[in-house]
Write a protein that holds these residues in place. Structure first.
Motif, PDB file in Angstrom:
ATOM      1  N   ALA A 190       6.259  13.632  -0.624  1.00 21.95           N
ATOM      2  CA  ALA A 190       6.959  12.425  -0.182  1.00 21.95           C
ATOM      3  C   ALA A 190       6.103  11.199  -0.470  1.00 21.95           C
ATOM      4  O   ALA A 190       4.869  11.271  -0.436  1.00 21.95           O
ATOM      5  CB  ALA A 190       7.280  12.505   1.313  1.00 21.95           C
ATOM      6  N   ALA A 191       6.760  10.084  -0.748  1.00 20.67           N
ATOM      7  CA  ALA A 191       6.058   8.828  -0.993  1.00 20.67           C
ATOM      8  C   ALA A 191       6.946   7.672  -0.569  1.00 20.67           C
ATOM      9  O   ALA A 191       8.170   7.756  -0.657  1.00 20.67           O
ATOM     10  CB  ALA A 191       5.711   8.692  -2.465  1.00 20.67           C
ATOM     11  N   ASP A 192       6.312   6.593  -0.123  1.00 20.23           N
ATOM     12  CA  ASP A 192       7.101   5.398   0.177  1.00 20.23           C
ATOM     13  C   ASP A 192       7.547   4.775  -1.146  1.00 20.23           C
ATOM     14  O   ASP A 192       7.076   5.173  -2.214  1.00 20.23           O
ATOM     15  CB  ASP A 192       6.287   4.414   1.026  1.00 20.23           C
ATOM     16  CG  ASP A 192       5.340   3.597   0.192  1.00 20.23           C
ATOM     17  OD1 ASP A 192       5.647   2.423  -0.076  1.00 20.23           O
ATOM     18  OD2 ASP A 192       4.288   4.139  -0.216  1.00 20.23           O
TER      19      ASP A 192
ATOM     20  N   PHE B 105      -2.198  20.891   3.428  1.00 18.60           N
ATOM     21  CA  PHE B 105      -1.467  19.651   3.197  1.00 18.60           C
ATOM     22  C   PHE B 105      -2.441  18.622   2.659  1.00 18.60           C
ATOM     23  O   PHE B 105      -3.656  18.833   2.664  1.00 18.60           O
ATOM     24  CB  PHE B 105      -0.798  19.155   4.484  1.00 18.60           C
ATOM     25  CG  PHE B 105      -1.700  19.176   5.684  1.00 18.60           C
ATOM     26  CD1 PHE B 105      -2.640  18.181   5.897  1.00 18.60           C
ATOM     27  CD2 PHE B 105      -1.610  20.197   6.613  1.00 18.60           C
ATOM     28  CE1 PHE B 105      -3.473  18.206   7.008  1.00 18.60           C
ATOM     29  CE2 PHE B 105      -2.441  20.230   7.729  1.00 18.60           C
ATOM     30  CZ  PHE B 105      -3.371  19.225   7.912  1.00 18.60           C
ATOM     31  N   TYR B 106      -1.904  17.493   2.178  1.00 19.36           N
ATOM     32  CA  TYR B 106      -2.744  16.464   1.570  1.00 19.36           C
ATOM     33  C   TYR B 106      -2.037  15.125   1.699  1.00 19.36           C
ATOM     34  O   TYR B 106      -0.807  15.062   1.729  1.00 19.36           O
ATOM     35  CB  TYR B 106      -2.978  16.792   0.091  1.00 19.36           C
ATOM     36  CG  TYR B 106      -4.079  15.979  -0.543  1.00 19.36           C
ATOM     37  CD1 TYR B 106      -5.410  16.319  -0.377  1.00 19.36           C
ATOM     38  CD2 TYR B 106      -3.776  14.860  -1.315  1.00 19.36           C
ATOM     39  CE1 TYR B 106      -6.422  15.581  -0.962  1.00 19.36           C
ATOM     40  CE2 TYR B 106      -4.778  14.109  -1.903  1.00 19.36           C
ATOM     41  CZ  TYR B 106      -6.095  14.478  -1.728  1.00 19.36           C
ATOM     42  OH  TYR B 106      -7.106  13.737  -2.303  1.00 19.36           O
ATOM     43  N   ALA B 107      -2.804  14.054   1.760  1.00 15.43           N
ATOM     44  CA  ALA B 107      -2.237  12.706   1.788  1.00 15.43           C
ATOM     45  C   ALA B 107      -3.183  11.764   1.066  1.00 15.43           C
ATOM     46  O   ALA B 107      -4.389  12.012   0.986  1.00 15.43           O
ATOM     47  CB  ALA B 107      -2.012  12.235   3.225  1.00 15.43           C
ATOM     48  N   MET B 108      -2.616  10.690   0.547  1.00 14.45           N
ATOM     49  CA  MET B 108      -3.428   9.682  -0.128  1.00 14.45           C
ATOM     50  C   MET B 108      -2.775   8.317   0.028  1.00 14.45           C
ATOM     51  O   MET B 108      -1.626   8.208   0.445  1.00 14.45           O
ATOM     52  CB  MET B 108      -3.610  10.034  -1.606  1.00 14.45           C
ATOM     53  CG  MET B 108      -2.338  10.102  -2.400  1.00 14.45           C
ATOM     54  SD  MET B 108      -2.509  10.813  -4.059  1.00 14.45           S
ATOM     55  CE  MET B 108      -3.779   9.859  -4.782  1.00 14.45           C
ATOM     56  N   GLY B 109      -3.529   7.292  -0.286  1.00 10.05           N
ATOM     57  CA  GLY B 109      -3.022   5.927  -0.211  1.00 10.05           C
ATOM     58  C   GLY B 109      -3.506   5.210   1.026  1.00 10.05           C
ATOM     59  O   GLY B 109      -4.341   5.715   1.784  1.00 10.05           O
ATOM     60  N   GLY B 110      -2.963   4.026   1.242  1.00  6.14           N
ATOM     61  CA  GLY B 110      -3.397   3.165   2.330  1.00  6.14           C
ATOM     62  C   GLY B 110      -3.182   3.743   3.717  1.00  6.14           C
ATOM     63  O   GLY B 110      -3.898   3.413   4.648  1.00  6.14           O
ATOM     64  N   GLY B 111      -2.215   4.625   3.869  1.00  7.85           N
ATOM     65  CA  GLY B 111      -1.934   5.235   5.164  1.00  7.85           C
ATOM     66  C   GLY B 111      -2.396   6.671   5.266  1.00  7.85           C
ATOM     67  O   GLY B 111      -1.918   7.431   6.111  1.00  7.85           O
TER      68      GLY B 111
ATOM     69  N   TYR C  69       1.999   1.773  10.770  1.00 12.31           N
ATOM     70  CA  TYR C  69       0.689   1.184  11.005  1.00 12.31           C
ATOM     71  C   TYR C  69       0.092   0.431   9.826  1.00 12.31           C
ATOM     72  O   TYR C  69      -0.942  -0.208   9.976  1.00 12.31           O
ATOM     73  CB  TYR C  69      -0.293   2.273  11.451  1.00 12.31           C
ATOM     74  CG  TYR C  69       0.156   2.915  12.739  1.00 12.31           C
ATOM     75  CD1 TYR C  69      -0.024   2.269  13.950  1.00 12.31           C
ATOM     76  CD2 TYR C  69       0.810   4.139  12.734  1.00 12.31           C
ATOM     77  CE1 TYR C  69       0.416   2.833  15.133  1.00 12.31           C
ATOM     78  CE2 TYR C  69       1.253   4.717  13.911  1.00 12.31           C
ATOM     79  CZ  TYR C  69       1.056   4.059  15.100  1.00 12.31           C
ATOM     80  OH  TYR C  69       1.503   4.628  16.270  1.00 12.31           O
ATOM     81  N   ILE C  70       0.717   0.507   8.667  1.00 18.73           N
ATOM     82  CA  ILE C  70       0.206  -0.250   7.530  1.00 18.73           C
ATOM     83  C   ILE C  70       1.318  -1.100   6.953  1.00 18.73           C
ATOM     84  O   ILE C  70       2.503  -0.772   7.056  1.00 18.73           O
ATOM     85  CB  ILE C  70      -0.392   0.658   6.432  1.00 18.73           C
ATOM     86  CG1 ILE C  70       0.665   1.562   5.819  1.00 18.73           C
ATOM     87  CG2 ILE C  70      -1.556   1.465   6.950  1.00 18.73           C
ATOM     88  CD1 ILE C  70       0.202   2.255   4.564  1.00 18.73           C
ATOM     89  N   CYS C  71       0.946  -2.201   6.336  1.00 19.19           N
ATOM     90  CA  CYS C  71       1.958  -3.083   5.748  1.00 19.19           C
ATOM     91  C   CYS C  71       2.243  -2.652   4.313  1.00 19.19           C
ATOM     92  O   CYS C  71       1.578  -1.797   3.753  1.00 19.19           O
ATOM     93  CB  CYS C  71       1.468  -4.527   5.787  1.00 19.19           C
ATOM     94  SG  CYS C  71      -0.045  -4.803   4.878  1.00 19.19           S
ATOM     95  N   SER C  72       3.197  -3.268   3.733  1.00 18.09           N
ATOM     96  CA  SER C  72       3.560  -3.059   2.328  1.00 18.09           C
ATOM     97  C   SER C  72       4.001  -1.640   2.019  1.00 18.09           C
ATOM     98  O   SER C  72       3.604  -1.054   1.013  1.00 18.09           O
ATOM     99  CB  SER C  72       2.406  -3.458   1.402  1.00 18.09           C
ATOM    100  OG  SER C  72       2.068  -4.801   1.612  1.00 18.09           O
ATOM    101  N   THR C  73       4.803  -1.062   2.884  1.00 16.17           N
ATOM    102  CA  THR C  73       5.419   0.228   2.624  1.00 16.17           C
ATOM    103  C   THR C  73       6.882   0.133   3.024  1.00 16.17           C
ATOM    104  O   THR C  73       7.253  -0.705   3.841  1.00 16.17           O
ATOM    105  CB  THR C  73       4.765   1.373   3.441  1.00 16.17           C
ATOM    106  OG1 THR C  73       4.880   1.056   4.831  1.00 16.17           O
ATOM    107  CG2 THR C  73       3.317   1.570   3.068  1.00 16.17           C
TER     108      THR C  73
ATOM    109  N   MET D 267       0.846  -1.181   0.000  1.00 11.93           N
ATOM    110  CA  MET D 267       0.000   0.000   0.000  1.00 11.93           C
ATOM    111  C   MET D 267       0.889   1.242   0.000  1.00 11.93           C
ATOM    112  O   MET D 267       1.813   1.333   0.776  1.00 11.93           O
ATOM    113  CB  MET D 267      -0.887   0.019   1.233  1.00 11.93           C
ATOM    114  CG  MET D 267      -1.817  -1.131   1.336  1.00 11.93           C
ATOM    115  SD  MET D 267      -3.244  -0.610   2.264  1.00 11.93           S
ATOM    116  CE  MET D 267      -4.372  -1.834   1.744  1.00 11.93           C
ATOM    117  N   THR D 268       0.577   2.124  -0.850  1.00  8.97           N
ATOM    118  CA  THR D 268       1.355   3.348  -1.001  1.00  8.97           C
ATOM    119  C   THR D 268       0.881   4.414  -0.021  1.00  8.97           C
ATOM    120  O   THR D 268      -0.290   4.491   0.308  1.00  8.97           O
ATOM    121  CB  THR D 268       1.205   3.872  -2.438  1.00  8.97           C
ATOM    122  OG1 THR D 268       1.779   2.910  -3.321  1.00  8.97           O
ATOM    123  CG2 THR D 268       1.884   5.213  -2.626  1.00  8.97           C
TER     124      THR D 268
END
Length: 142
Positions: free
Chosen positions: A12-14, A99-105, A129-133, A1-2
């Motif tokens: 910023a992004a994982d 500010f803004y955020a998106m994705g699984g987290g 707190y989320i997997c796949s990052t 999850m991004t």
């Protein structure tokens, strides 16, 4: 999850790419235009990443066409501070936000941003707190 975050000056992004929560590899999800006027980060299908990067490098002009059935979405950040959400339904300017955020987290990142975190710090909070990052890329606009 991004996880993608924008704090008003830094995007910023994982970097982790995974399939059904299995770790595959790391890649850069942030692209910038050749002239530095726009940056974009993709959240969704890895198969969309190369085409999205080419579009952003060319200046992110016009409508971006996601592959049929693809539910990816992206965030565009312009050097003047304007941000846009890009989905299969087109582009939408996001106004009135600091500010803004998106994705699984997204929820974790937004909470961190609200408390004064930078975009990279907000992505790190969400990663707890989320997997796949994993790992982080960031680009700052002056």
């Amino acid at each position: 999850m991004t996880v993608i975050a924008w704090d008003g000056k830094t995007l910023a992004a994982d970097r982790q790419v995974s399939d059904d929560h299995d770790f595959d590899s790391y890649t850069t999800k942030i692209s910038t235009s050749k002239d530095g006027s726009v940056a974009g980060a993709l959240c969704g299908s890895f198969t969309e990443l190369s085409k999205f990067e080419t579009w952003v490098r060319g200046g992110a002009r016009g409508r971006y066409e996601f592959a049929s059935g693809n539910n990816s979405e992206a965030l565009l950040v312009h050097s003047n501070g304007n941000i846009e959400l890009v989905t299969s339904n087109g582009r939408r300017k996001i106004e009135g936000v600091k500010f803004y955020a998106m994705g699984g987290g997204r929820a974790y990142a937004l909470g961190a941003l609200e408390m004064g975190a930078t975009a990279a710090e907000a992505v790190r909070v969400a990663m707890k707190y989320i997997c796949s990052t994993g790992d982080i890329d960031e680009i700052e606009f002056k």
